[in-house]
Design an enzyme around this catalytic site. Structure first.
Site, PDB file in Angstrom:
ATOM      1  N   CYS A  58       0.848  -1.194   0.000  1.00 19.78           N
ATOM      2  CA  CYS A  58       0.000   0.000   0.000  1.00 19.78           C
ATOM      3  C   CYS A  58       0.885   1.246   0.000  1.00 19.78           C
ATOM      4  O   CYS A  58       2.119   1.166   0.011  1.00 19.78           O
ATOM      5  CB  CYS A  58      -0.921  -0.009   1.210  1.00 19.78           C
ATOM      6  SG  CYS A  58      -0.067   0.198   2.790  1.00 19.78           S
ATOM      7  N   CYS A  61       3.151   1.359   2.935  1.00 14.74           N
ATOM      8  CA  CYS A  61       4.197   0.335   2.814  1.00 14.74           C
ATOM      9  C   CYS A  61       5.381   0.856   2.008  1.00 14.74           C
ATOM     10  O   CYS A  61       6.540   0.635   2.380  1.00 14.74           O
ATOM     11  CB  CYS A  61       3.650  -0.912   2.131  1.00 14.74           C
ATOM     12  SG  CYS A  61       2.390  -1.790   3.061  1.00 14.74           S
ATOM     13  N   ARG A  65       9.275   1.385   2.936  1.00 13.07           N
ATOM     14  CA  ARG A  65      10.382   0.854   2.136  1.00 13.07           C
ATOM     15  C   ARG A  65      11.438   1.927   1.914  1.00 13.07           C
ATOM     16  O   ARG A  65      12.638   1.632   1.943  1.00 13.07           O
ATOM     17  CB  ARG A  65       9.868   0.346   0.789  1.00 13.07           C
ATOM     18  CG  ARG A  65       9.105  -0.934   0.889  1.00 13.07           C
ATOM     19  CD  ARG A  65       8.645  -1.388  -0.462  1.00 13.07           C
ATOM     20  NE  ARG A  65       7.894  -2.628  -0.345  1.00 13.07           N
ATOM     21  CZ  ARG A  65       7.490  -3.328  -1.377  1.00 13.07           C
ATOM     22  NH1 ARG A  65       7.741  -2.936  -2.617  1.00 13.07           N
ATOM     23  NH2 ARG A  65       6.810  -4.443  -1.201  1.00 13.07           N
ATOM     24  N   CYS A 123      -5.841   5.346   1.151  1.00 17.51           N
ATOM     25  CA  CYS A 123      -4.626   5.185   0.360  1.00 17.51           C
ATOM     26  C   CYS A 123      -4.722   5.882  -0.984  1.00 17.51           C
ATOM     27  O   CYS A 123      -5.794   6.016  -1.562  1.00 17.51           O
ATOM     28  CB  CYS A 123      -4.356   3.712   0.089  1.00 17.51           C
ATOM     29  SG  CYS A 123      -3.379   2.933   1.349  1.00 17.51           S
ATOM     30  N   CYS A 149      -4.451   0.322   1.886  1.00 15.69           N
ATOM     31  CA  CYS A 149      -3.973   0.463   3.268  1.00 15.69           C
ATOM     32  C   CYS A 149      -4.908  -0.297   4.205  1.00 15.69           C
ATOM     33  O   CYS A 149      -6.118  -0.093   4.184  1.00 15.69           O
ATOM     34  CB  CYS A 149      -3.925   1.933   3.673  1.00 15.69           C
ATOM     35  SG  CYS A 149      -2.650   2.880   2.836  1.00 15.69           S
TER      36      CYS A 149
END
Length: 192
Positions: A58, A61, A65, A123, A149
Site C-alpha cells: 500500500c 508500505c 520501504r 490510500c 492500506c
C-alpha cells in the site's frame, strides 16, 4: 584458552564501562555492515511479501520501504570512515531520519488496520515521497503502491505487519540513541 581470555576480557570491559565498549564497536566497519545487513534483510522481506506471497504494498508500505532504504544507506556512509566525525554525524542523521520517518508511517498504518474498509481506504495509488521525488516512476517494482492500506491479514505472534514495523523502527531509534549517547560519553569523558 586465548579465545576464552578474549571473551572474558570483552565481557569485563562491557561490565566496567558499557558506553565506552559500545563506542568502540562503532569504530569497527563490521558493526556497520551488520546494520546494513539488517536493513537489507527487511527490504528483501518486503519484496518477498510482494512477489512471493502476492501481498500488494500500500501507500504507507512504500513509504516504509523508503525509510528502510535510508537505513541501508546510513551505515554505508559511516563505513567510509567510522572514526571520522563528518561521516559519523551524517550517518547518524540519516539513521534517525529514516527510523523516524518509518516509525511515523508504521504508526499511521496501524490506524489504517483498525478502521479498514475497502470502500473508504485513505490510500493513494500515487504516493508523495519527501522532496516530491517520483520514486514510483524511477523504481516502480519497489515504490509503486498497488494495494489498499489496511488490507492485510498477515500476523506473526499476534502482531500484524504494521505493528511489527513499529517495533522494528523503534529498535532502530533506540539503537541510534544508544550509539549517540555512547559517542558523546566517549568524546566528553575521554581518558587522557
Amino acid at each position: 584458552m586465548a579465545a576464552e581470555q578474549n571473551s572474558n576480557s570483552l565481557f569485563q570491559r562491557l561490565q566496567d564501562n558499557p558506553l565506552q565498549t559500545i563506542h568502540g564497536w562503532q569504530n569497527l566497519r563490521v558493526t556497520w555492515l551488520i546494520m546494513f545487513a539488517t536493513a537489507l534483510f527487511l527490504e528483501l522481506c518486503a519484496l518477498g511479501f510482494q512477489y512471493i506471497l502476492h501481498m500488494d504494498p500500500c501507500e504507507r508500505c512504500v513509504y516504509q520501504r523508503l525509510a528502510v532504504l535510508v537505513l541501508m544507506f546510513a551505515p554505508l556512509v559511516i563505513i567510509i570512515s567510522p572514526t571520522h566525525l563528518f561521516f559519523r554525524i551524517t550517518g547518524y542523521g540519516l539513521w534517525i531520519a529514516g527510523a523516524l520517518y518509518g516509525l511515523q508511517e508504521a504508526i499511521a498504518q496501524t490506524a489504517d488496520y483498525t478502521g479498514f474498509n475497502p470502500f473508504t481506504s485513505s490510500c493513494s495509488f500515487r504516493p508523495v515521497f519527501p522532496f516530491d521525488l517520483p520514486l514510483y516512476e524511477w523504481w516502480p517494482s519497489l515504490f509503486m503502491p498497488t494495494g489498499l492500506c489496511g488490507a492485510d491479514d498477515w500476523t506473526l505472534l499476534t502482531l500484524n505487519m504494521a505493528e511489527w514495523m513499529v517495533v522494528i523502527f523503534s529498535i532502530y531509534l533506540l539503537a541510534a540513541a544508544t550509539c549517540i549517547i555512547s559517542f558523546l560519553y566517549a568524546t566528553l569523558f575521554r581518558k587522557p
